[in-house]
Structure formats: C-alpha cells, structure tokens
Design an enzyme around this catalytic site. Structure first.
Site, PDB file in Angstrom:
ATOM      1  CG  ASP A 129      -2.006  -0.918   1.263  1.00 28.28           C
ATOM      2  OD1 ASP A 129      -2.225  -1.582   0.248  1.00 28.28           O
ATOM      3  OD2 ASP A 129      -2.699  -0.993   2.301  1.00 28.28           O
ATOM      4  NE  ARG A 179      -3.924  -1.635  -4.651  1.00 28.55           N
ATOM      5  CZ  ARG A 179      -3.465  -1.722  -3.382  1.00 28.55           C
ATOM      6  NH1 ARG A 179      -3.222  -0.646  -2.670  1.00 28.55           N
ATOM      7  NH2 ARG A 179      -3.247  -2.895  -2.854  1.00 28.55           N
TER       8      ARG A 179
HETATM    9  C1  LIG Z   1      -8.361  -1.252  -4.165  1.00 28.28           C
HETATM   10  C2  LIG Z   1      -7.997   0.060  -3.569  1.00 28.28           C
HETATM   11  C3  LIG Z   1      -6.797   0.193  -2.894  1.00 28.28           C
HETATM   12  C4  LIG Z   1      -6.421   1.435  -2.357  1.00 28.28           C
HETATM   13  N1  LIG Z   1      -5.199   1.579  -1.774  1.00 28.28           N
HETATM   14  C5  LIG Z   1      -4.793   2.812  -1.400  1.00 28.28           C
HETATM   15  C6  LIG Z   1      -3.472   3.029  -0.942  1.00 28.28           C
HETATM   16  O1  LIG Z   1      -2.649   2.103  -0.831  1.00 28.28           O
HETATM   17  N2  LIG Z   1      -3.105   4.310  -0.622  1.00 28.28           N
HETATM   18  C7  LIG Z   1      -3.977   5.365  -0.741  1.00 28.28           C
HETATM   19  O2  LIG Z   1      -3.589   6.513  -0.483  1.00 28.28           O
HETATM   20  N3  LIG Z   1      -5.252   5.166  -1.136  1.00 28.28           N
HETATM   21  C8  LIG Z   1      -5.683   3.929  -1.465  1.00 28.28           C
HETATM   22  N4  LIG Z   1      -6.973   3.761  -1.897  1.00 28.28           N
HETATM   23  C9  LIG Z   1      -7.962   4.852  -1.739  1.00 28.28           C
HETATM   24  C10 LIG Z   1      -7.930   5.836  -2.892  1.00 28.28           C
HETATM   25  O3  LIG Z   1      -6.751   6.609  -2.841  1.00 28.28           O
HETATM   26  C11 LIG Z   1      -9.132   6.789  -2.868  1.00 28.28           C
HETATM   27  O4  LIG Z   1      -9.105   7.532  -1.693  1.00 28.28           O
HETATM   28  C12 LIG Z   1     -10.475   6.079  -2.941  1.00 28.28           C
HETATM   29  O5  LIG Z   1     -10.432   5.000  -3.834  1.00 28.28           O
HETATM   30  C13 LIG Z   1     -11.593   7.072  -3.393  1.00 28.28           C
HETATM   31  O6  LIG Z   1     -11.317   7.524  -4.674  1.00 28.28           O
HETATM   32  P1  LIG Z   1     -11.990   6.876  -5.986  1.00 28.28           P
HETATM   33  O7  LIG Z   1     -10.886   6.533  -6.910  1.00 28.28           O
HETATM   34  O8  LIG Z   1     -12.841   5.750  -5.640  1.00 28.28           O
HETATM   35  O9  LIG Z   1     -12.729   8.059  -6.700  1.00 28.28           O
HETATM   36  P2  LIG Z   1     -13.802   9.125  -6.184  1.00 28.28           P
HETATM   37  O10 LIG Z   1     -13.889  10.129  -7.255  1.00 28.28           O
HETATM   38  O11 LIG Z   1     -13.518   9.555  -4.798  1.00 28.28           O
HETATM   39  O12 LIG Z   1     -15.120   8.261  -6.149  1.00 28.28           O
HETATM   40  C14 LIG Z   1     -15.768   7.736  -7.295  1.00 28.28           C
HETATM   41  C15 LIG Z   1     -17.155   7.282  -6.888  1.00 28.28           C
HETATM   42  O13 LIG Z   1     -17.028   6.135  -6.050  1.00 28.28           O
HETATM   43  C16 LIG Z   1     -17.868   6.224  -4.917  1.00 28.28           C
HETATM   44  N5  LIG Z   1     -17.027   6.204  -3.694  1.00 28.28           N
HETATM   45  C17 LIG Z   1     -15.724   6.515  -3.587  1.00 28.28           C
HETATM   46  N6  LIG Z   1     -15.286   6.375  -2.319  1.00 28.28           N
HETATM   47  C18 LIG Z   1     -16.346   5.971  -1.606  1.00 28.28           C
HETATM   48  C19 LIG Z   1     -16.550   5.653  -0.249  1.00 28.28           C
HETATM   49  N7  LIG Z   1     -15.572   5.722   0.656  1.00 28.28           N
HETATM   50  N8  LIG Z   1     -17.801   5.285   0.136  1.00 28.28           N
HETATM   51  C20 LIG Z   1     -18.810   5.199  -0.755  1.00 28.28           C
HETATM   52  N9  LIG Z   1     -18.685   5.480  -2.062  1.00 28.28           N
HETATM   53  C21 LIG Z   1     -17.478   5.868  -2.488  1.00 28.28           C
HETATM   54  C22 LIG Z   1     -18.628   7.498  -5.029  1.00 28.28           C
HETATM   55  O14 LIG Z   1     -19.928   7.202  -5.550  1.00 28.28           O
HETATM   56  C23 LIG Z   1     -17.881   8.329  -6.032  1.00 28.28           C
HETATM   57  O15 LIG Z   1     -18.723   9.109  -6.806  1.00 28.28           O
HETATM   58  C24 LIG Z   1      -7.344   2.532  -2.451  1.00 28.28           C
HETATM   59  C25 LIG Z   1      -8.539   2.391  -3.132  1.00 28.28           C
HETATM   60  C26 LIG Z   1      -8.872   1.192  -3.694  1.00 28.28           C
HETATM   61  C27 LIG Z   1     -10.179   1.077  -4.435  1.00 28.28           C
END
Ligand SMILES: Cc1cc2nc3c(=O)[nH]c(=O)nc-3n(C[C@H](O)[C@H](O)[C@H](O)COP(=O)(O)OP(=O)(O)OC[C@H]3O[C@@H](n4cnc5c(N)ncnc54)[C@H](O)[C@@H]3O)c2cc1C
Length: 305
Positions: A129, A179
């Site tokens: 991560d 990722r």
């Molecule tokens: C598999 C995976 C691994 C990850 N690993 C890391 C990591 O190692 N380090 C790191 O900094 N971040 C990590 N993240 C978190 C990432 O950085 C984002 O903060 C998170 O994924 C929200 O951004 P988004 O890309 O989903 O887009 P966004 O634009 O935030 O969301 C897109 C849509 O998804 C939905 N959505 C997003 N988040 C949520 C939520 N929490 N609850 C409900 N609906 C939601 C909403 O409907 C939104 O409109 C990870 C995320 C995923 C999916």
C-alpha cells in the site's frame, strides 16, 4: 469536511476512544466484514466463486513496537495457509508501517522479503500500500529492492502526488505491478493536486502509460478506483493504442460500488475486491468517510435505535 475527517483520522485521543462506541462499530461494518480473518475469508468465498480476484489487508499502521511486526507477518503467513479453501488464491496488501517501517526499515524489508516468498509459494501476490507522502521514498525503495528477486510484488502509486509520474517512470524498467489510486491522505498543494479534475487527469495520464506497458506484458496494470466513468475513459483511450480490457484490472474496496464492479467484470475487465478486516480499523475508516462525506450521515444514522 474532508480535512476535518482526515484530522480526526490522525488524532490520538479519537483513535483511542471513538472505536469503542457502539454506533461507530456498527457503521464500520458497511466497509468491513468483521475484525478477524474468518470474517474476511467468509466474505471472500462467494466473490471468488463468481470469478473475482480477492486482495486481503489486515488493518494496522504505524506500529510502535517492532515485535508487533513479527505478529503481523505471522498472521499473513497463516492467512495464506487458511485461504486454500477459496476458489481463487487471495493476494495480500500490506502497509509498510504495519511491518515496522517507522522503526527499522531493514527489519521491515526482511519481513516483506519473507512475505513475498511465502506469497510466491502460495502462487499469489504481495502488494505494498502507499501511505502518507512522508513514506513514499522509502516505499518505492523497498519495492525496487523486493522486485529484484520477487516477480510477484506490486506497489500502489497515488495520482494526486505531483511526483508520481517520475516514480512510475523509475519503476517501469522493473516490469512492475502497479495499482494506481487517487490518494487518500491530506497532502498540501505544494506536493499534491487538490482539485478533483486535476487528480482525475493525472490518474488518466498515469494509467495510460502503465496500460501501454501492460499491453506488451511488461507490467501489471491495476486501476484502484470506484470511479467507473474514469475506468471507461481510460479503457477507451487504451483501446485505440491496442490495449484490451483484459489488461486493465479494476480493484475496488469491499462494500463500495460492488454492483458496479460486477458490471465491469461483465464488460471484460478482470476485477478484484480488496477486503480489509481487523481490530485497528479507526484511521482507515475515517479515510473512507473523508472520501465521501455522505458516508458520515450513514455513520450518524447508526446512533438511532
Ligand atoms: C483497491 C484500492 C486500494 C487502495 N489503496 C490505497 C493506498 O494504498 N493508498 C492510498 O492513499 N489510497 C488507497 N486507496 C484509496 C484511494 O486513494 C481513494 O481515496 C479512494 O479509492 C476514493 O477515490 P476513488 O478513486 O474511488 O474516486 P472518487 O472520485 O472519490 O469516487 C468515485 C465514486 O465512487 C464512490 N465512492 C468513492 N469512495 C467511496 C466511499 N468511501 N464510500 C462510498 N462510495 C465511495 C462514489 O460514488 C464516487 O462518486 C485505495 C482504493 C482502492 C479502491
């Protein structure tokens, strides 16, 4: 709201006290099947049968005693043994500070090295991560060292950091597994894009570079996002460069947009659900709330009888 929630995630007093409250424990269940490995394996079973990949992460970060890292590493090794009943071999994703990066970087490397070997024996993958910006240099260094001897390791890179295109260029010659995520921490404008449109544009640019390498088998490209519109845009640009959807994995978190993930699977993307579990869920959960303030209302509703 995002800034306040991310401050709450870091606050030691709240870290200590909020998780004890019943409503918070009920609210977190939306994103977490339970606190132990059995709950995680149970949640994974059905998903694995339907052809989804599984990534397990046991929540925890910023250890204060190095001895705790031994327990974390042993837990992950046992988890690999206990997951043999699943229809697909689960992958693991760990935070370097959960294995002692703050205390002794060399000890952290030794744990990761042994875990990557255990994952290879189980014919699966180990992901790193990415945590707050203070850890990016050390995490990229760890990844480079691990990748020299382990083909089955991946790293998370954050699109909001302005440095990430350079980090990706540095890693590409290693034929990495990456990722790409948008980024979950509170980073200053000097080093990070703060506007959503800028983060999305940075994400798309990184994904296309990585997809290009994945097309020729020189990288594993994982899009860690719930933003399916962004995934579709990336896929259609990638298609014009000859990259098929089969080379673009989509990884989402358990409990978020699960139906959308199934739809993307039907549309030809390999899909993975990252299942987090564990007792130390507070800072991770606060970051999930910060991503979507509407989740705060859901949490507050758990206060009602
Ligand atoms: C598999 C995976 C691994 C990850 N690993 C890391 C990591 O190692 N380090 C790191 O900094 N971040 C990590 N993240 C978190 C990432 O950085 C984002 O903060 C998170 O994924 C929200 O951004 P988004 O890309 O989903 O887009 P966004 O634009 O935030 O969301 C897109 C849509 O998804 C939905 N959505 C997003 N988040 C949520 C939520 N929490 N609850 C409900 N609906 C939601 C909403 O409907 C939104 O409109 C990870 C995320 C995923 C999916």
């Amino acid at each position: 709201m995002r800034t306040i929630l991310l401050w709450m995630a870091r606050n030691p007093w709240l870290r200590e006290h909020l998780p004890r409250l019943g409503f918070a424990r009920r609210a977190v269940r939306r994103f977490m099947p339970g606190e132990d490995a059995e709950a995680a394996i149970g949640a994974a079973a059905g998903l694995a049968v339907s052809g989804q990949g599984i990534v397990f992460t046991r929540l925890g970060e910023n250890l204060v005693e190095l001895a705790e890292a031994d327990e974390v590493a042993a837990h992950y090794r046992a988890l690999l043994d206990r997951s043999t009943s699943l229809a697909r071999r689960p992958e693991l994703s760990v935070k370097p500070t959960q294995l002692g990066l703050d205390i002794d970087a060399e000890a952290c490397f030794r744990h990761l090295d042994a875990l990557a070997a255990a994952a290879a024996d189980a014919q699966t993958w180990l992901w790193l991560d990415m945590e707050g910006s203070a850890y990016v240099d050390a995490t990229v260094d760890l990844y480079e060292r691990l990748r020299r001897t382990h083909p089955n390791v991946g790293i998370c890179l954050q699109a909001y950091l302005k440095r990430t295109p350079k980090d990706l260029r540095r890693l590409l010659p290693l034929e990495p597994a990456v990722r790409i995520v948008k980024g979950a921490y509170d980073e200053p404008a000097a080093i990070a894009h703060r506007r959503r449109s800028d983060v999305d544009a940075a994400y798309q640019a990184l994904a296309l570079v990585l997809a290009d390498a994945a097309r020729d088998g020189h990288a594993r490209c994982a899009l860690g996002t719930h933003d399916s519109g962004l995934v579709e845009r990336i896929a259609s640009f990638a298609e014009t460069a000859g990259v098929s959807r089969a080379s673009l994995e989509v990884h989402m978190l358990y409990g978020i947009r699960a139906r959308e993930l199934v739809r993307l699977q039907g549309a030809g993307f390999p899909v993975f659900t990252l299942i987090a579990y564990g007792a130390f869920w507070y800072p991770w959960y606060m970051r999930r709330l910060a991503e979507r303030p509407a989740n705060v209302l859901f949490a507050l509703r758990q206060l009602l009888p």
